[in-house]
Write a protein that holds these residues in place. Sequence first.
Motif, PDB file in Angstrom:
ATOM      1  N   LEU A  56      -1.389   1.926 -13.701  1.00 21.56           N
ATOM      2  CA  LEU A  56      -1.622   3.054 -12.818  1.00 21.56           C
ATOM      3  C   LEU A  56      -3.122   3.165 -12.574  1.00 21.56           C
ATOM      4  CD1 LEU A  56       0.191   5.233 -11.534  1.00 21.56           C
ATOM      5  CD2 LEU A  56      -0.286   6.670 -13.528  1.00 21.56           C
ATOM      6  N   THR A  57      -3.511   3.281 -11.316  1.00 19.95           N
ATOM      7  CA  THR A  57      -4.934   3.445 -11.020  1.00 19.95           C
ATOM      8  C   THR A  57      -5.331   4.903 -11.225  1.00 19.95           C
ATOM      9  OG1 THR A  57      -4.624   3.989  -8.691  1.00 19.95           O
ATOM     10  CG2 THR A  57      -4.776   1.647  -9.246  1.00 19.95           C
ATOM     11  N   SER A  78      -6.440   6.859  -9.104  1.00 22.94           N
ATOM     12  CA  SER A  78      -6.011   7.688  -7.976  1.00 22.94           C
ATOM     13  C   SER A  78      -4.488   7.770  -7.847  1.00 22.94           C
ATOM     14  CB  SER A  78      -6.645   7.177  -6.684  1.00 22.94           C
ATOM     15  OG  SER A  78      -6.532   5.780  -6.596  1.00 22.94           O
ATOM     16  N   GLU A 127       8.896  -1.446  -2.159  1.00 22.05           N
ATOM     17  CA  GLU A 127       7.459  -1.286  -2.416  1.00 22.05           C
ATOM     18  C   GLU A 127       6.785  -2.561  -2.910  1.00 22.05           C
ATOM     19  OE1 GLU A 127       8.738   2.030  -4.813  1.00 22.05           O
ATOM     20  OE2 GLU A 127       6.935   3.107  -4.214  1.00 22.05           O
ATOM     21  N   GLU A 135      -0.583  -0.596  -9.474  1.00 20.49           N
ATOM     22  CA  GLU A 135      -1.087  -1.917  -9.099  1.00 20.49           C
ATOM     23  C   GLU A 135      -0.472  -2.963 -10.024  1.00 20.49           C
ATOM     24  OE1 GLU A 135      -5.312  -1.700  -9.560  1.00 20.49           O
ATOM     25  OE2 GLU A 135      -5.197  -1.654 -11.754  1.00 20.49           O
ATOM     26  N   ALA A 193       0.842  -1.202   0.000  1.00 17.05           N
ATOM     27  CA  ALA A 193       0.000   0.000   0.000  1.00 17.05           C
ATOM     28  C   ALA A 193       0.876   1.251   0.000  1.00 17.05           C
ATOM     29  CB  ALA A 193      -0.907  -0.010   1.220  1.00 17.05           C
ATOM     30  N   HIS A 194       0.548   2.192  -0.832  1.00 16.62           N
ATOM     31  CA  HIS A 194       1.327   3.432  -0.906  1.00 16.62           C
ATOM     32  C   HIS A 194       0.425   4.565  -1.353  1.00 16.62           C
ATOM     33  CE1 HIS A 194       1.391   1.593  -4.927  1.00 16.62           C
ATOM     34  NE2 HIS A 194       1.405   2.820  -5.392  1.00 16.62           N
ATOM     35  N   GLU A 195       0.848   5.782  -1.046  1.00 13.91           N
ATOM     36  CA  GLU A 195       0.079   6.945  -1.508  1.00 13.91           C
ATOM     37  C   GLU A 195       0.615   7.427  -2.833  1.00 13.91           C
ATOM     38  OE1 GLU A 195      -0.567   9.958   1.372  1.00 13.91           O
ATOM     39  OE2 GLU A 195      -1.590   8.585   2.737  1.00 13.91           O
ATOM     40  N   VAL A 196       1.923   7.594  -2.891  1.00 11.01           N
ATOM     41  CA  VAL A 196       2.561   8.037  -4.129  1.00 11.01           C
ATOM     42  C   VAL A 196       3.671   7.044  -4.476  1.00 11.01           C
ATOM     43  CG1 VAL A 196       3.813   9.920  -5.250  1.00 11.01           C
ATOM     44  CG2 VAL A 196       2.108  10.443  -3.509  1.00 11.01           C
ATOM     45  N   PRO A 197       3.640   6.502  -5.673  1.00 12.24           N
ATOM     46  CA  PRO A 197       4.687   5.540  -6.041  1.00 12.24           C
ATOM     47  C   PRO A 197       6.025   6.232  -6.275  1.00 12.24           C
ATOM     48  CG  PRO A 197       3.238   5.933  -7.912  1.00 12.24           C
ATOM     49  CD  PRO A 197       2.652   6.676  -6.749  1.00 12.24           C
ATOM     50  N   GLN A 244      -2.040   5.321  -7.841  1.00 13.20           N
ATOM     51  CA  GLN A 244      -1.200   4.260  -7.285  1.00 13.20           C
ATOM     52  C   GLN A 244      -0.879   3.234  -8.379  1.00 13.20           C
ATOM     53  OE1 GLN A 244      -4.151   4.911  -5.034  1.00 13.20           O
ATOM     54  NE2 GLN A 244      -2.756   6.479  -4.273  1.00 13.20           N
TER      55      GLN A 244
END
Length: 92
Positions: free
Chosen positions: A47-48, A50, A75, A54, A25-29, A52
């Motif tokens: 890229l999702t 939002s 990550e 996946e 789980a991360h906010e910004v890759p 992130q």
Amino acid sequence: PKVEEKLFQNRYLVDAGKPHIKVRAHEVPSAGLLSMTKLCPAGCYALTESGQVEVAADGCLECGTCRIMTKTTGEIEWNYPRGGFGVLYKFG
Ligand code: SF4
């Protein structure tokens, strides 16, 4: 033959419910993780909406690029698939 034709010869066995690669789980890759959306030869990373990253590990060629690209950030959780699953290379 083209590489796509060669890749087509490989078979892939999905170990359902046990993905061998997970993105934590991360906010910004990180830049490294983000680059995987372009670098993964099997197109497993996306890229999702939002922002992130996946992974869908189906079709992963076990090339290890994503593991190297996120080595310092940690990550990704990366394991080889269980015996008998994953990519089955066909040579010749
Ligand atoms: Fe893609 Fe290679 Fe990572 Fe598999 S190991 S997800 S093919 S970059």
